[in-house]
Design an enzyme around this catalytic site. Structure first.
Site, short mmCIF file in Angstrom:
data_model
loop_
_atom_site.label_atom_id
_atom_site.label_comp_id
_atom_site.label_asym_id
_atom_site.label_seq_id
_atom_site.Cartn_x
_atom_site.Cartn_y
_atom_site.Cartn_z
NE ARG A 123 13.58 6.57 2.10
CZ ARG A 123 14.85 6.48 1.68
NH1 ARG A 123 15.21 7.01 0.53
NH2 ARG A 123 15.74 5.88 2.43
CE LYS A 145 -9.40 2.13 4.38
NZ LYS A 145 -10.25 1.03 4.91
CD GLU A 187 -18.75 -2.68 -1.05
OE1 GLU A 187 -19.15 -1.69 -0.39
OE2 GLU A 187 -18.10 -3.61 -0.55
CE LYS A 229 -13.85 4.43 -0.14
NZ LYS A 229 -13.16 3.17 -0.43
CD GLU A 239 -11.51 2.91 8.06
OE1 GLU A 239 -11.55 1.83 8.61
OE2 GLU A 239 -11.48 3.05 6.84
NE ARG A 243 -11.80 5.57 4.21
CZ ARG A 243 -10.75 5.79 3.44
NH1 ARG A 243 -9.98 6.83 3.63
NH2 ARG A 243 -10.45 4.96 2.47
CG ASN A 247 -16.44 -0.35 7.84
OD1 ASN A 247 -15.93 -0.83 6.83
ND2 ASN A 247 -15.74 0.31 8.74
CG HIS A 250 -18.34 -3.83 4.96
ND1 HIS A 250 -19.41 -3.25 4.30
CD2 HIS A 250 -17.35 -3.96 4.04
CE1 HIS A 250 -19.06 -3.05 3.04
NE2 HIS A 250 -17.83 -3.47 2.85
CG HIS A 254 -15.48 -7.88 6.99
ND1 HIS A 254 -15.19 -6.64 7.53
CD2 HIS A 254 -15.20 -7.79 5.67
CE1 HIS A 254 -14.78 -5.84 6.57
NE2 HIS A 254 -14.77 -6.50 5.43
CG HIS A 267 -16.08 -7.58 0.03
ND1 HIS A 267 -15.95 -7.66 1.39
CD2 HIS A 267 -16.39 -6.29 -0.25
CE1 HIS A 267 -16.15 -6.46 1.90
NE2 HIS A 267 -16.43 -5.61 0.94
N1 LIG Z 1 -8.37 -0.14 -1.15
C1 LIG Z 1 -9.64 -0.13 -0.75
O1 LIG Z 1 -10.15 0.86 -0.22
C2 LIG Z 1 -10.47 -1.34 -1.00
C3 LIG Z 1 -11.86 -1.28 -0.83
C4 LIG Z 1 -12.61 -2.41 -1.12
C5 LIG Z 1 -11.99 -3.57 -1.54
N2 LIG Z 1 -10.64 -3.60 -1.68
C6 LIG Z 1 -9.95 -4.84 -2.14
O2 LIG Z 1 -10.35 -5.11 -3.47
C7 LIG Z 1 -10.13 -6.50 -3.71
C8 LIG Z 1 -11.27 -7.05 -4.52
O3 LIG Z 1 -11.33 -6.35 -5.74
P1 LIG Z 1 -12.16 -6.90 -6.98
O4 LIG Z 1 -13.48 -7.37 -6.51
O5 LIG Z 1 -12.07 -5.89 -8.03
O6 LIG Z 1 -11.38 -8.25 -7.34
P2 LIG Z 1 -10.21 -8.58 -8.39
O7 LIG Z 1 -9.27 -7.46 -8.52
O8 LIG Z 1 -9.66 -9.89 -7.95
O9 LIG Z 1 -11.00 -8.76 -9.75
C9 LIG Z 1 -11.92 -9.81 -9.87
C10 LIG Z 1 -11.67 -10.64 -11.12
O10 LIG Z 1 -12.14 -9.93 -12.25
C11 LIG Z 1 -11.13 -9.90 -13.27
N3 LIG Z 1 -11.35 -8.66 -14.01
C12 LIG Z 1 -11.03 -7.41 -13.61
N4 LIG Z 1 -11.52 -6.51 -14.47
C13 LIG Z 1 -12.13 -7.21 -15.46
C14 LIG Z 1 -12.84 -6.84 -16.62
N5 LIG Z 1 -13.05 -5.55 -16.93
N6 LIG Z 1 -13.33 -7.83 -17.42
C15 LIG Z 1 -13.16 -9.14 -17.07
N7 LIG Z 1 -12.53 -9.53 -15.96
C16 LIG Z 1 -12.02 -8.59 -15.17
C17 LIG Z 1 -9.85 -9.99 -12.52
O11 LIG Z 1 -8.82 -10.49 -13.33
C18 LIG Z 1 -10.20 -10.94 -11.38
O12 LIG Z 1 -10.10 -12.28 -11.82
C19 LIG Z 1 -9.97 -7.16 -2.36
O13 LIG Z 1 -8.65 -7.56 -2.19
C20 LIG Z 1 -10.33 -6.07 -1.38
O14 LIG Z 1 -9.62 -6.17 -0.16
C21 LIG Z 1 -9.88 -2.52 -1.43
ZN LIG Z 2 -16.84 -3.54 0.99
#
Ligand SMILES: NC(=O)c1ccc[n+]([C@@H]2O[C@H](COP(=O)([O-])OP(=O)(O)OC[C@H]3O[C@@H](n4cnc5c(N)ncnc54)[C@H](O)[C@@H]3O)[C@@H](O)[C@H]2O)c1
Ligand SMILES: [Zn+2]
Length: 368
Positions: A123, A145, A187, A229, A239, A243, A247, A250, A254, A267
């Site tokens: 929990r 999130k 971003e 942010k 949101e 918030r 987007n 986006h 998307h 993305h």
């Molecule tokens: N929670 C939120 O508010 C929010 C907002 C935006 C995006 N997201 C989510 O984030 C995700 C995308 O995140 P991302 O772009 O970080 O992708 P990711 O976490 O898949 O990382 C991208 C790649 O980089 C590698 N990597 C990470 N750090 C590294 C480093 N320092 N050196 C070398 N390689 C490294 C990872 O192993 C992976 O292969 C999506 O699932 C998206 O939905 C969440």
């Molecule tokens: Zn985004």
């Protein structure tokens, strides 16, 4: 060390985002200062474990924490309930109890998965976030999130769960593949566009250095983007309205990601195209002067990204309709009224969005 406070008025509390080059070594000291539980599960992916797993464990052990790595495969395909279940199994097998904490060490995927595990295991356990991609450092690690994908759609399962603190070490970006860095930069541009004209100017003046990953400039820009942010999240934690400015770009972004099966664009690359479209639509509605539109377009065109592949308007339209920002049948859309100023308006016509796609295609022909 720099820091940005994320305040959560609804919960009458807040937490800091620490930002500093080399700050991974401070993880244990900061966790101790925050009274973080002494036993810590560091959730990470195989790539990040190989690069920074030992450094994180050492930093924690040095401050008296008993920490161990729990490793998931890298990439979006790990953002599932199966991964979450495997992590629950491991936590139970290793007897992690209510007196333990979770540390998310990785990109947005690790942050979302580990945060969801932290929100739900027993929990809810306290957690800290150490984002290692630029996208995670400027976007996903601020706001609380967490969640995973469902076969029916992205991010359909999740929870809001705020960390005790976020620790950002810009030096970790030195190993990030350039394509991931550039997607994250989109971003950062977004943060400038919606709320910080001086961040936008800094990107404009130092673009080549940003693209090549200059850590000093990145550190400043990360702080500015986190401030944007945090400012938005503080005013709208769940949101409801404001918030939504986050987007920007986006809706089109998307749709481009979805229409290409999430395998073609990162993305941020799709969002960069989407922001060019949003800028053009803002200009066309008379909200944005032409000179400003051209400035924004020029910067976003310089962001490395794949071209928009051919797709039928029907295919694009179908994916636009699935966008989550359609509230009660009305599509909410983020427009720009200047650099640093965004407004959310209701009721943009699909035809308007399709015309933006045509515009992007045309632009691409003119700037191959
Ligand atoms: N929670 C939120 O508010 C929010 C907002 C935006 C995006 N997201 C989510 O984030 C995700 C995308 O995140 P991302 O772009 O970080 O992708 P990711 O976490 O898949 O990382 C991208 C790649 O980089 C590698 N990597 C990470 N750090 C590294 C480093 N320092 N050196 C070398 N390689 C490294 C990872 O192993 C992976 O292969 C999506 O699932 C998206 O939905 C969440
Ligand atoms: Zn985004």
């Amino acid at each position: 060390m720099r820091w940005v406070e994320v305040s959560l008025p609804a919960e009458a509390r807040g937490y800091p985002v620490y930002i500093g080059r080399g700050s991974l070594a401070e993880l244990g000291r900061l966790a101790a200062e925050h009274g973080f539980p002494r036993r810590v599960a560091v959730i990470t992916d195989t790539t990040v474990a190989g690069l920074y797993g030992d450094a994180a464990l050492e930093a924690l052990a040095g401050a008296g924490f008993a920490a161990e790595l729990l490793v998931i495969p890298p990439g979006e395909s790990s953002k599932t309930l199966d991964t979450v279940r495997a992590l629950y199994d491991e936590l139970i097998r290793k007897k992690f109890d209510r007196g333990c904490g979770i540390c998310a060490l990785g990109g947005g995927v690790v942050g979302d998965v580990a945060g969801f595990v932290a929100a739900t295991y027993l929990r809810g356990l306290p957690w800290v976030q150490v984002p290692t991609t630029l996208l995670a450092q400027v976007d996903s690690s601020v706001g609380g999130k967490t969640g995973v994908n469902h076969p029916a759609g992205k991010n359909l399962i999740g929870a809001f769960w705020q960390p005790q603190f976020v620790l950002i070490d810009p030096d970790l970006l030195s190993t990030l593949p350039p394509r991931e860095l550039h997607a994250g930069l989109a971003e950062v541009v977004k943060a400038g566009l919606i709320a910080d004209p001086s961040l936008f100017s800094s990107l404009e003046s130092n673009w080549d250095e940003f693209v090549s990953g200059d850590p000093g400039l990145l550190e400043e820009a990360i702080e500015a983007a986190c401030r944007v942010k945090a400012g938005v999240v503080a005013r709208d934690e769940r949101e409801a309205g404001l918030r939504r400015v986050l987007n920007l770009g986006h809706t089109l972004g998307h749709a481009l990601e979805a229409a290409t099966g999430y395998r073609y664009f990162l993305h941020g690359e799709a969002v960069a195209w989407g922001m060019i479209g949003a800028t053009w639509l803002s200009w066309r509605r008379g909200l944005l002067p032409d000179g400003v539109r051209m400035r924004i377009e020029a910067l976003l065109l310089r962001l490395p990204k794949p071209p928009i592949p051919d797709m039928t308007p029907e295919r694009f339209r179908e994916h636009l309709r699935r966008d989550k920002k359609i509230v009660a049948g009305r599509l909410l859309y983020v427009f720009l009224t200047g650099i640093g100023n965004a407004v959310v308006e209701e009721g943009i016509a699909e035809e308007e969005l399709l015309s933006a796609l045509d515009y992007l295609r045309d632009l691409q022909r003119r700037h191959p």
